[in-house]
Design a protein around this motif. Structure first.
Motif, PDB file in Angstrom:
ATOM      1  N   SER A  56      -4.261  -1.849  -2.917  1.00  0.00           N
ATOM      2  CA  SER A  56      -4.852  -1.760  -1.572  1.00  0.00           C
ATOM      3  C   SER A  56      -4.277  -2.832  -0.643  1.00  0.00           C
ATOM      4  O   SER A  56      -4.051  -2.582   0.545  1.00  0.00           O
ATOM      5  CB  SER A  56      -6.371  -1.861  -1.631  1.00  0.00           C
ATOM      6  N   SER A  57      -3.999  -4.024  -1.175  1.00  0.00           N
ATOM      7  CA  SER A  57      -3.381  -5.089  -0.366  1.00  0.00           C
ATOM      8  C   SER A  57      -1.952  -4.714   0.014  1.00  0.00           C
ATOM      9  O   SER A  57      -1.527  -4.938   1.154  1.00  0.00           O
ATOM     10  CB  SER A  57      -3.363  -6.414  -1.131  1.00  0.00           C
ATOM     11  N   LEU A  58      -1.232  -4.129  -0.925  1.00  0.00           N
ATOM     12  CA  LEU A  58       0.132  -3.686  -0.637  1.00  0.00           C
ATOM     13  C   LEU A  58       0.110  -2.612   0.450  1.00  0.00           C
ATOM     14  O   LEU A  58       0.899  -2.668   1.398  1.00  0.00           O
ATOM     15  CB  LEU A  58       0.805  -3.157  -1.899  1.00  0.00           C
ATOM     16  N   GLU A  59      -0.794  -1.656   0.331  1.00  0.00           N
ATOM     17  CA  GLU A  59      -0.907  -0.614   1.355  1.00  0.00           C
ATOM     18  C   GLU A  59      -1.192  -1.215   2.727  1.00  0.00           C
ATOM     19  O   GLU A  59      -0.598  -0.806   3.726  1.00  0.00           O
ATOM     20  CB  GLU A  59      -2.011   0.379   0.989  1.00  0.00           C
ATOM     21  N   ASN A  60      -2.098  -2.190   2.792  1.00  0.00           N
ATOM     22  CA  ASN A  60      -2.415  -2.831   4.077  1.00  0.00           C
ATOM     23  C   ASN A  60      -1.194  -3.534   4.661  1.00  0.00           C
ATOM     24  O   ASN A  60      -0.946  -3.462   5.868  1.00  0.00           O
ATOM     25  CB  ASN A  60      -3.578  -3.812   3.925  1.00  0.00           C
ATOM     26  N   ASN A  61      -0.422  -4.221   3.811  1.00  0.00           N
ATOM     27  CA  ASN A  61       0.808  -4.876   4.293  1.00  0.00           C
ATOM     28  C   ASN A  61       1.811  -3.846   4.804  1.00  0.00           C
ATOM     29  O   ASN A  61       2.446  -4.052   5.840  1.00  0.00           O
ATOM     30  CB  ASN A  61       1.452  -5.708   3.186  1.00  0.00           C
ATOM     31  N   ILE A  62       1.952  -2.753   4.075  1.00  0.00           N
ATOM     32  CA  ILE A  62       2.897  -1.709   4.487  1.00  0.00           C
ATOM     33  C   ILE A  62       2.475  -1.119   5.827  1.00  0.00           C
ATOM     34  O   ILE A  62       3.307  -0.908   6.719  1.00  0.00           O
ATOM     35  CB  ILE A  62       3.022  -0.620   3.397  1.00  0.00           C
ATOM     36  N   LYS A  63       1.187  -0.873   6.004  1.00  0.00           N
ATOM     37  CA  LYS A  63       0.699  -0.330   7.281  1.00  0.00           C
ATOM     38  C   LYS A  63       0.936  -1.322   8.420  1.00  0.00           C
ATOM     39  O   LYS A  63       1.306  -0.933   9.525  1.00  0.00           O
ATOM     40  CB  LYS A  63      -0.777   0.033   7.183  1.00  0.00           C
ATOM     41  N   LYS A  64       0.732  -2.583   8.150  1.00  0.00           N
ATOM     42  CA  LYS A  64       0.911  -3.618   9.180  1.00  0.00           C
ATOM     43  C   LYS A  64       2.380  -3.768   9.581  1.00  0.00           C
ATOM     44  O   LYS A  64       2.716  -3.837  10.755  1.00  0.00           O
ATOM     45  CB  LYS A  64       0.376  -4.954   8.668  1.00  0.00           C
ATOM     46  N   TYR A  65       3.274  -3.804   8.577  1.00  0.00           N
ATOM     47  CA  TYR A  65       4.688  -4.078   8.834  1.00  0.00           C
ATOM     48  C   TYR A  65       5.567  -2.830   8.864  1.00  0.00           C
ATOM     49  O   TYR A  65       6.737  -2.902   9.236  1.00  0.00           O
ATOM     50  CB  TYR A  65       5.235  -5.055   7.793  1.00  0.00           C
ATOM     51  N   GLY A  66       5.043  -1.703   8.416  1.00  0.00           N
ATOM     52  CA  GLY A  66       5.812  -0.459   8.398  1.00  0.00           C
ATOM     53  C   GLY A  66       6.760  -0.332   7.215  1.00  0.00           C
ATOM     54  O   GLY A  66       7.498   0.627   7.109  1.00  0.00           O
ATOM     55  N   THR A  67       6.720  -1.294   6.310  1.00  0.00           N
ATOM     56  CA  THR A  67       7.649  -1.324   5.185  1.00  0.00           C
ATOM     57  C   THR A  67       7.097  -2.211   4.076  1.00  0.00           C
ATOM     58  O   THR A  67       6.240  -3.069   4.328  1.00  0.00           O
ATOM     59  CB  THR A  67       9.030  -1.852   5.637  1.00  0.00           C
ATOM     60  N   ASP A  68       7.595  -2.013   2.865  1.00  0.00           N
ATOM     61  CA  ASP A  68       7.225  -2.895   1.766  1.00  0.00           C
ATOM     62  C   ASP A  68       8.108  -4.135   1.738  1.00  0.00           C
ATOM     63  O   ASP A  68       7.906  -5.013   0.911  1.00  0.00           O
ATOM     64  CB  ASP A  68       7.309  -2.163   0.422  1.00  0.00           C
ATOM     65  N   ARG A  69       9.037  -4.244   2.656  1.00  0.00           N
ATOM     66  CA  ARG A  69       9.879  -5.448   2.756  1.00  0.00           C
ATOM     67  C   ARG A  69       9.313  -6.350   3.848  1.00  0.00           C
ATOM     68  O   ARG A  69       9.942  -6.633   4.861  1.00  0.00           O
ATOM     69  CB  ARG A  69      11.327  -5.057   3.047  1.00  0.00           C
ATOM     70  N   TYR A  70       8.101  -6.811   3.638  1.00  0.00           N
ATOM     71  CA  TYR A  70       7.362  -7.617   4.615  1.00  0.00           C
ATOM     72  C   TYR A  70       7.585  -9.110   4.415  1.00  0.00           C
ATOM     73  O   TYR A  70       7.267  -9.890   5.281  1.00  0.00           O
ATOM     74  CB  TYR A  70       5.863  -7.298   4.509  1.00  0.00           C
ATOM     75  N   ASP A  71       8.124  -9.503   3.271  1.00  0.00           N
ATOM     76  CA  ASP A  71       8.333 -10.917   2.960  1.00  0.00           C
ATOM     77  C   ASP A  71       9.830 -11.216   2.949  1.00  0.00           C
ATOM     78  O   ASP A  71      10.539 -10.810   2.027  1.00  0.00           O
ATOM     79  CB  ASP A  71       7.723 -11.237   1.596  1.00  0.00           C
ATOM     80  N   PRO A  72      10.337 -11.920   3.972  1.00  0.00           N
ATOM     81  CA  PRO A  72      11.784 -12.174   4.047  1.00  0.00           C
ATOM     82  C   PRO A  72      12.324 -13.016   2.890  1.00  0.00           C
ATOM     83  O   PRO A  72      13.516 -12.994   2.614  1.00  0.00           O
ATOM     84  CB  PRO A  72      11.966 -12.908   5.382  1.00  0.00           C
ATOM     85  N   LYS A  73      11.452 -13.736   2.173  1.00  0.00           N
ATOM     86  CA  LYS A  73      11.902 -14.555   1.046  1.00  0.00           C
ATOM     87  C   LYS A  73      12.058 -13.728  -0.229  1.00  0.00           C
ATOM     88  O   LYS A  73      12.713 -14.158  -1.168  1.00  0.00           O
ATOM     89  CB  LYS A  73      10.903 -15.684   0.787  1.00  0.00           C
ATOM     90  N   ARG A  74      11.436 -12.562  -0.253  1.00  0.00           N
ATOM     91  CA  ARG A  74      11.481 -11.723  -1.452  1.00  0.00           C
ATOM     92  C   ARG A  74      12.790 -10.937  -1.468  1.00  0.00           C
ATOM     93  O   ARG A  74      13.094 -10.207  -0.546  1.00  0.00           O
ATOM     94  CB  ARG A  74      10.285 -10.764  -1.442  1.00  0.00           C
ATOM     95  N   LYS A  75      13.531 -11.094  -2.536  1.00  0.00           N
ATOM     96  CA  LYS A  75      14.822 -10.412  -2.657  1.00  0.00           C
ATOM     97  C   LYS A  75      14.606  -8.964  -3.075  1.00  0.00           C
ATOM     98  O   LYS A  75      13.892  -8.691  -4.026  1.00  0.00           O
ATOM     99  CB  LYS A  75      15.680 -11.137  -3.690  1.00  0.00           C
ATOM    100  N   GLY A  76      15.217  -8.046  -2.360  1.00  0.00           N
ATOM    101  CA  GLY A  76      15.101  -6.629  -2.678  1.00  0.00           C
ATOM    102  C   GLY A  76      15.948  -6.254  -3.884  1.00  0.00           C
ATOM    103  O   GLY A  76      16.946  -6.904  -4.185  1.00  0.00           O
ATOM    104  N   ASP A  77      15.538  -5.210  -4.562  1.00  0.00           N
ATOM    105  CA  ASP A  77      16.239  -4.726  -5.740  1.00  0.00           C
ATOM    106  C   ASP A  77      17.371  -3.806  -5.304  1.00  0.00           C
ATOM    107  O   ASP A  77      17.135  -2.775  -4.673  1.00  0.00           O
ATOM    108  CB  ASP A  77      15.223  -3.975  -6.616  1.00  0.00           C
ATOM    109  N   ARG A  78      18.600  -4.172  -5.593  1.00  0.00           N
ATOM    110  CA  ARG A  78      19.800  -3.379  -5.335  1.00  0.00           C
ATOM    111  C   ARG A  78      20.120  -3.170  -3.853  1.00  0.00           C
ATOM    112  O   ARG A  78      20.613  -2.137  -3.459  1.00  0.00           O
ATOM    113  CB  ARG A  78      19.720  -2.039  -6.067  1.00  0.00           C
TER     114      ARG A  78
END
Length: 173
Positions: A56-78
């Protein structure tokens, strides 16, 4: 903007053993068609497990930012590619018709691809449905491969990412 979370029950979809990708694919594709028939969308599959937070927290972040890449420090996979092109998300662009079949391939890819990359399979539990008109495809190549991929996308207007997101679909048991 009110982005809906839709829920679809996918009984028996587990990665304890290899799922019946065809059967779970039919359930999920039928559900997507119910809501997005004749629309051209980009569909991104996710596992909340890789975000270390309640779904539910992930969904709220996605709704707020429009993406699951909401944390610029988190490295994306591939996200690395030979030409160093920016890619905001990976997904599949499809026109949802009565014949569109997509989820079996997503399920298969997350099962087998995760084993290859992470040593264990991953169960999808979220699908992000984007308006394809608000994303632009990024043609890219991976190191060590000659084929060009069309599964990378950038937001046409990065300041309006949430407006590109049509819905979140949560896959339940």
């Amino acid at each position: 903007m009110n982005i809906p979370t839709l829920k679809v029950s996918v009984p028996g979809y587990s990665v304890e053993s290899e799922p019946d990708h065809e059967a779970v694919g039919k359930i999920v594709d039928d559900f997507i068609r119910q809501h997005f028939l004749d629309q051209t969308v980009v569909i991104r599959g996710l596992s909340s497990k890789q975000h270390d937070m309640p779904i539910s927290s992930l969904e709220n972040n996605i709704k707020k930012y429009g993406t699951d890449r909401y944390d610029p420090k988190r490295k994306g996979d591939r996200y690395e590619n030979v030409d160093g092109k920016r890619i905001d998300l990976f997904g599949f662009r499809r026109k949802m018709t009565e014949r569109t079949r997509l989820f079996r391939d997503l399920s298969w890819g997350f099962y087998h691809g995760s084993i290859a990359v992470h040593g264990q399979p991953t169960r999808l539990n979220l699908l992000l449905i984007y308006d394809a008109a608000k994303l632009k495809a990024v043609l890219h190549r991976y190191e060590g491969r000659d084929d060009k991929k069309r599964d990378g996308f950038v937001f046409i207007d990065p300041s309006k990412k949430s407006e590109a997101l049509l819905a979140i679909i949560r896959l339940t048991n």
